[in-house]
Design a protein around this motif. Structure first.
Motif, short mmCIF file in Angstrom:
data_model
loop_
_atom_site.label_atom_id
_atom_site.label_comp_id
_atom_site.label_asym_id
_atom_site.label_seq_id
_atom_site.Cartn_x
_atom_site.Cartn_y
_atom_site.Cartn_z
N ALA A 156 0.83 -1.21 0.00
CA ALA A 156 0.00 0.00 0.00
C ALA A 156 0.87 1.26 0.00
O ALA A 156 0.53 2.25 -0.65
N GLY A 157 1.98 1.22 0.69
CA GLY A 157 2.90 2.35 0.71
C GLY A 157 3.56 2.56 -0.64
O GLY A 157 3.73 3.69 -1.10
N LYS A 158 3.92 1.46 -1.31
CA LYS A 158 4.51 1.56 -2.64
C LYS A 158 3.52 2.14 -3.64
O LYS A 158 3.87 3.00 -4.45
N VAL A 159 2.27 1.70 -3.56
CA VAL A 159 1.23 2.23 -4.45
C VAL A 159 1.00 3.71 -4.17
O VAL A 159 0.84 4.51 -5.09
N ILE A 213 -1.83 -4.62 -4.50
CA ILE A 213 -1.22 -5.52 -5.48
C ILE A 213 -2.06 -5.56 -6.76
O ILE A 213 -1.51 -5.55 -7.87
N ILE A 214 -3.37 -5.57 -6.60
CA ILE A 214 -4.26 -5.57 -7.76
C ILE A 214 -4.05 -4.30 -8.59
O ILE A 214 -4.00 -4.35 -9.82
N VAL A 215 -3.91 -3.15 -7.93
CA VAL A 215 -3.68 -1.89 -8.64
C VAL A 215 -2.38 -1.96 -9.44
O VAL A 215 -2.34 -1.55 -10.61
N HIS A 269 1.55 6.58 -6.81
CA HIS A 269 0.40 7.44 -7.12
C HIS A 269 0.81 8.91 -7.10
O HIS A 269 0.45 9.67 -7.99
N ARG A 270 1.59 9.28 -6.11
CA ARG A 270 2.06 10.67 -6.03
C ARG A 270 3.03 10.99 -7.16
O ARG A 270 2.95 12.06 -7.76
N ILE A 271 3.94 10.07 -7.45
CA ILE A 271 4.92 10.30 -8.53
C ILE A 271 4.20 10.41 -9.87
O ILE A 271 4.48 11.32 -10.66
N SER A 272 3.26 9.49 -10.13
CA SER A 272 2.55 9.54 -11.40
C SER A 272 1.72 10.81 -11.54
O SER A 272 1.65 11.40 -12.62
N GLY A 273 1.12 11.26 -10.45
CA GLY A 273 0.37 12.51 -10.49
C GLY A 273 1.27 13.70 -10.77
O GLY A 273 0.92 14.60 -11.54
N ALA A 274 2.43 13.72 -10.14
CA ALA A 274 3.37 14.82 -10.36
C ALA A 274 3.89 14.83 -11.79
O ALA A 274 3.99 15.89 -12.42
#
Length: 139
Positions: free
Chosen positions: A31-34, A118-120, A38-43
């Protein structure tokens, strides 16, 4: 009895201010990796928004600009950058749905949260692979 409890506490690693040497040993949950991705992809999506809008503008402006757009995007390096942007979008989208479900208190238990993270990751990579195969003309 107090000494036994203190020994147990001393044996467990404590991560307060993580240094570079400790970073290798630290295991971030899925969950922490996702969340970080998520933050990196948004940036990345936000910072490259002018580039994305420019490409979109060039693709719909006229027939000549569309031909220039096709010539520009036919290079392998540009396709790899576009594939990275596609992954950013798909991962950000899938993780966003996960966070909406968590806001609705669906899947907040530790095991369910781990499974949804993991599914994400799997769905984001699978969708990127499908779009990437189309991008590189393999189907």
């Amino acid at each position: 009895m107090v000494d036994a409890q203190q020994n147990v506490k001393k044996d467990r690693p404590v991560y307060r201010n993580i240094g570079l040497a400790q970073l290798v040993k630290y295991r971030l949950p899925w969950a922490g990796k996702v969340s970080i991705l998520h933050r990196i992809s948004g940036a990345v999506l936000f910072l490259l928004l002018p580039f994305i809008l420019y490409l979109f503008d060039q693709s719909i402006a006229s027939e000549v600009s569309y031909q220039k757009f096709q010539a520009f995007t036919s290079g392998v390096l540009v396709k790899v950058v576009c594939l990275g942007l596609i992954w950013c979008f798909l991962h950000h989208f899938c993780a966003g749905i996960r966070y909406l479900l968590l806001d609705l208190e669906i899947g907040v238990e530790k095991s369910e949260s781990n499974r949804s993270a993991i599914i994400v990751l799997v769905v984001g990579i699978a969708l990127t692979a499908v779009v990437g195969l189309k991008l590189f003309g393999l189907y």
